[in-house]
Design a protein around this motif. Structure first.
Motif, short mmCIF file in Angstrom:
data_model
loop_
_atom_site.label_atom_id
_atom_site.label_comp_id
_atom_site.label_asym_id
_atom_site.label_seq_id
_atom_site.Cartn_x
_atom_site.Cartn_y
_atom_site.Cartn_z
N GLU A 1 0.85 -1.19 0.00
CA GLU A 1 0.00 0.00 0.00
C GLU A 1 0.88 1.23 0.00
O GLU A 1 1.42 1.61 1.04
CB GLU A 1 -0.86 0.01 1.27
CG GLU A 1 -2.17 -0.73 1.14
CD GLU A 1 -3.01 -0.50 2.39
OE1 GLU A 1 -2.66 -1.07 3.43
OE2 GLU A 1 -3.99 0.25 2.31
N ALA A 2 1.01 1.88 -1.16
CA ALA A 2 1.87 3.06 -1.25
C ALA A 2 1.13 4.30 -0.75
O ALA A 2 1.71 5.15 -0.10
CB ALA A 2 2.34 3.25 -2.67
N PRO B 1 9.80 11.17 4.33
CA PRO B 1 10.96 10.30 4.17
C PRO B 1 10.86 9.47 2.89
O PRO B 1 9.80 9.43 2.27
CB PRO B 1 10.91 9.40 5.40
CG PRO B 1 9.48 9.42 5.84
CD PRO B 1 8.93 10.74 5.43
N ASN B 2 11.96 8.84 2.51
CA ASN B 2 11.92 7.97 1.33
C ASN B 2 10.89 6.86 1.55
O ASN B 2 10.81 6.30 2.63
CB ASN B 2 13.30 7.34 1.09
CG ASN B 2 14.27 8.37 0.55
OD1 ASN B 2 13.89 9.25 -0.21
ND2 ASN B 2 15.52 8.28 0.98
N GLY B 3 10.10 6.62 0.52
CA GLY B 3 9.11 5.56 0.62
C GLY B 3 7.80 6.00 1.26
O GLY B 3 6.92 5.20 1.52
N THR C 1 8.40 17.68 -4.58
CA THR C 1 8.59 16.72 -3.49
C THR C 1 10.02 16.86 -3.01
O THR C 1 10.91 17.22 -3.77
CB THR C 1 8.39 15.26 -3.95
OG1 THR C 1 9.54 14.86 -4.70
CG2 THR C 1 7.14 15.11 -4.78
N THR C 2 10.21 16.63 -1.73
CA THR C 2 11.56 16.74 -1.20
C THR C 2 11.65 15.97 0.10
O THR C 2 10.65 15.74 0.78
CB THR C 2 11.95 18.22 -0.97
OG1 THR C 2 13.29 18.27 -0.47
CG2 THR C 2 11.02 18.91 0.01
N HIS C 3 12.84 15.51 0.42
CA HIS C 3 13.01 15.01 1.78
C HIS C 3 13.98 15.91 2.56
O HIS C 3 14.49 15.55 3.59
CB HIS C 3 13.43 13.54 1.81
CG HIS C 3 14.70 13.23 1.08
ND1 HIS C 3 14.70 12.73 -0.20
CD2 HIS C 3 15.98 13.34 1.45
CE1 HIS C 3 15.95 12.55 -0.58
NE2 HIS C 3 16.75 12.91 0.39
N ILE D 1 4.03 14.00 4.54
CA ILE D 1 3.37 12.72 4.36
C ILE D 1 4.26 11.60 4.85
O ILE D 1 5.49 11.66 4.80
CB ILE D 1 2.88 12.49 2.89
CG1 ILE D 1 4.03 12.24 1.94
CG2 ILE D 1 2.06 13.64 2.40
CD1 ILE D 1 3.51 11.86 0.56
N ASP D 2 3.61 10.60 5.36
CA ASP D 2 4.33 9.44 5.89
C ASP D 2 3.41 8.24 5.74
O ASP D 2 2.21 8.34 5.94
CB ASP D 2 4.67 9.69 7.36
CG ASP D 2 5.74 8.72 7.85
OD1 ASP D 2 6.47 8.19 7.00
OD2 ASP D 2 5.82 8.51 9.06
N HIS D 3 3.97 7.11 5.38
CA HIS D 3 3.19 5.89 5.19
C HIS D 3 1.95 6.10 4.32
O HIS D 3 0.89 5.56 4.61
CB HIS D 3 2.77 5.31 6.54
CG HIS D 3 3.94 4.79 7.32
ND1 HIS D 3 4.47 5.46 8.39
CD2 HIS D 3 4.70 3.70 7.15
CE1 HIS D 3 5.50 4.78 8.86
NE2 HIS D 3 5.67 3.72 8.12
#
Lengths: 256, 332
Positions: free
Chosen positions: B27-28, B47-49, B200-202, B217-219
């Protein structure tokens, strides 16, 4: 209309990047020349076998080598597409309104035009080695058409496999698996009369053999019915391969 | 979810309850919602992902959502994909330029795809080459470009047809500090010209510096959204960070600090504890006192006003707690 315009624009890009690799161009011209010399020398004696029925081996093999070139050049067309996928070029294109079909069509067109160029070199060389096109200009054009159609079929298959597997190794392995058997199950370098019965049967349903027959009949200008039948069958095969490529493209996009 | 403002300003992007489940069950995106107003720079930070690239891929029609809806420039990305593609510019994470042709040829192809008339296209290419300082490199193969030059060419290609909305996926990842600040200036200038930009950026710093509004955003879902100042203001009081001499007892210390008056929340990342407090000046002695009483020696303690880092920390920390995972998890 958009399809044709986009195919042309993308084709120009491919021609440009191919032109910037002079070594690649040189090698792809040298290769068929080398084959002509090697096969022409190595198998020159087969003509003396009773039942071979040809004036000279060069005369026999020239159209065959033209088709062989089509096979070997187009089979790896999918490699370029993989490079586009990995480099992000494909995504960049897909985020624009560019015609989806044009992305594969431009590669198929490149493979076909490259093969026509190579086949041209072969024919000129064959002429100097003593081969004569008895089928006239029309026959030669039909020979080139057969080579271009086969190239289009293999380029489509190669691109389709590239989109489905997205692995260089798999595309190379799959194409190698097909190319040589299809070559030897045809009358490309050996007369049909001298084939074992089972190979002759297999050759009848081998698209490469259809291309060889069409090319040879175009060169010799003898049996026009056989020429027409082979070209028709070959066109059908090319169409099937093109449909496969389009389906693979849809699948690639759905997987995203 | 709030759509257009009462004042009438429209949204360039509207994402509602967007979901994406990949084959295989990953689930992205799990119900992502946010909106981007016309003409603003909006950052998706995470974060990444976290689902940033998946979101951008859906908004640019490269991927399809499994649920929810998304509109770009007022058009549904699923049913109006072709028209969406005409109005957007997309600059992917990796370079999308063809390395084996020249910069000018790349721009030319991009312009031809958008059917710019030949004369107009030539002008536009010269304009963009000058703007992005690529004139000298225009006739060279892109293969020979530096990372910063490639990135500038990517942006130039994305702008060739003067899109309404520009998508920048990790625009400065892998760039050196100088190229990064050049890129920031470009992005700011484009926004001044009225272009809507979603990036988008981290990098927190990037979102803080560039974005008028952002969503963390996360998960696969939005944890918190707003302007950088709003978000910082949302963190009441000050932040005290504490590191213990005996690191093995960090969890014990956490419980001790939580019991101190005026501490609203304590989070842990690795060996550090962060306490959100009402009044920093009175909380620090109280915290130190409580820890000493419990026999826990403080190695380091500092007090800070909330920064976007802290917003990020508290936002993603909250998610960990809600998700049932250990709040003392290290993988923040």
């Amino acid at each position: 209309m958009d399809f044709f315009k986009d195919t042309w624009y993308l084709y120009i890009r491919l021609v440009r990047l191919t032109r910037r690799m002079p070594v690649f161009l040189l090698l792809s011209i040298m290769q068929p020349v080398l084959w002509m010399l090697l096969f022409g020398q190595l198998f020159a004696a087969v003509i003396t076998i009773p039942g071979f029925e040809a004036d000279s081996y060069i005369q026999f093999i020239a159209p065959g080598i033209a088709i062989m070139t089509a096979l070997f050049s187009a089979a790896y067309s999918g490699m370029g597409l993989l490079r586009d996928i990995e480099g992000g070029v494909l995504d960049r294109l897909l985020a624009t309104p560019v015609s989806r079909g044009a992305i594969v069509a431009s590669r198929v067109l490149l493979a076909s035009s490259q093969v026509v160029l190579q086949a041209g070199v072969i024919l000129v060389m064959a002429f100097f080695l003593g081969a004569r096109p008895h089928g006239g200009v029309l026959g030669l054009l039909l020979l080139l058409l057969a080579a271009a159609l086969l190239a289009a079929a293999f380029a489509s298959t190669s691109c389709g496999l590239a989109l489905l597997t997205r692995r260089q190794e798999l595309v190379i392995a799959a194409m190698n698996f097909m190319v040589l058997p299809m070559t030897f199950l045809s009358s490309m370098i050996m007369s049909q009369n001298l084939m074992p019965a089972w190979i002759r049967t297999m050759a009848r349903v081998n698209p490469v053999n259809w291309a060889v027959i069409a090319a040879r009949q175009g060169f010799e200008g003898q049996n026009l019915t056989e020429l027409a039948t082979s070209l028709a069958l070959l066109s059908g095969f090319t169409l099937v391969c093109a449909i496969f490529a389009v389906q693979a493209f849809h699948r690639y996009q759905r997987a995203m | 979810m709030k759509h257009s403002e009462p004042g009438g300003s429209t949204n360039a992007i509207e994402v509602e309850d967007l979901r994406k489940t990949y084959r295989g069950g990953v689930e992205a995106l799990r119900g992502l919602s946010f909106e981007v107003r016309s003409g603003e720079i909006f950052a998706l930070l995470g974060p990444n992902g976290a689902g940033k690239s998946t979101t951008v891929r859906i908004l640019t029609t490269l991927a399809s959502a499994t649920g929810g809806s998304a509109r770009v420039a007022g058009l549904d990305v699923a049913s109006d994909a072709r028209e969406v593609r005409r109005r957007i510019g997309y600059i992917a994470q990796g370079s999308g330029g063809d390395p084996l042709i020249t910069g000018r040829e790349n721009l030319q192809l991009q312009g031809q795809i958008f059917r710019l008339p030949p004369k107009r296209l030539r002008q536009r290419i010269d304009e963009l080459l000058a703007l992005f300082q690529l004139e000298d490199a225009a006739a060279r193969m892109v293969e020979t470009y530096s990372g910063g030059m490639r990135r500038r060419l990517d942006v130039a290609m994305g702008l060739i047809h003067q899109p309404e909305v520009l998508f920048l996926d990790e625009p400065t990842t892998g760039l050196d500090p100088k190229s990064r600040s050049v890129m920031w200036k470009e992005v700011e200038r484009l926004a001044r010209e009225g272009l809507t930009i979603l990036l988008t950026t981290h990098y927190l710093e990037e979102a803080d510096h560039l974005a008028q509004r952002l969503a963390i955003i996360d998960h696969g879902s939005v944890v918190v959204a707003g302007s950088p100042d709003e978000l910082k203001g949302g963190l009441r009081g000050d932040l005290v960070s504490i590191e213990l001499r005996d690191r093995d007892r960090t969890d014990e210390a956490r419980a001790t600090i939580e019991a101190v008056d005026g501490v609203s929340r304590v989070l842990r990342t690795g060996v550090e504890l962060y306490a959100q407090v009402d009044q920093g000046t009175s909380a620090v002695p109280a915290v130190v006192g409580a820890l000493e009483k419990a026999g826990l020696e403080v190695a380091q303690i500092s007090l800070s006003r909330p920064s976007l880092d802290d917003v990020y920390l508290t936002a993603t920390g909250q998610v960990f707690q809600q998700g049932g995972a250990s709040a003392s998890s290290d993988d923040l």
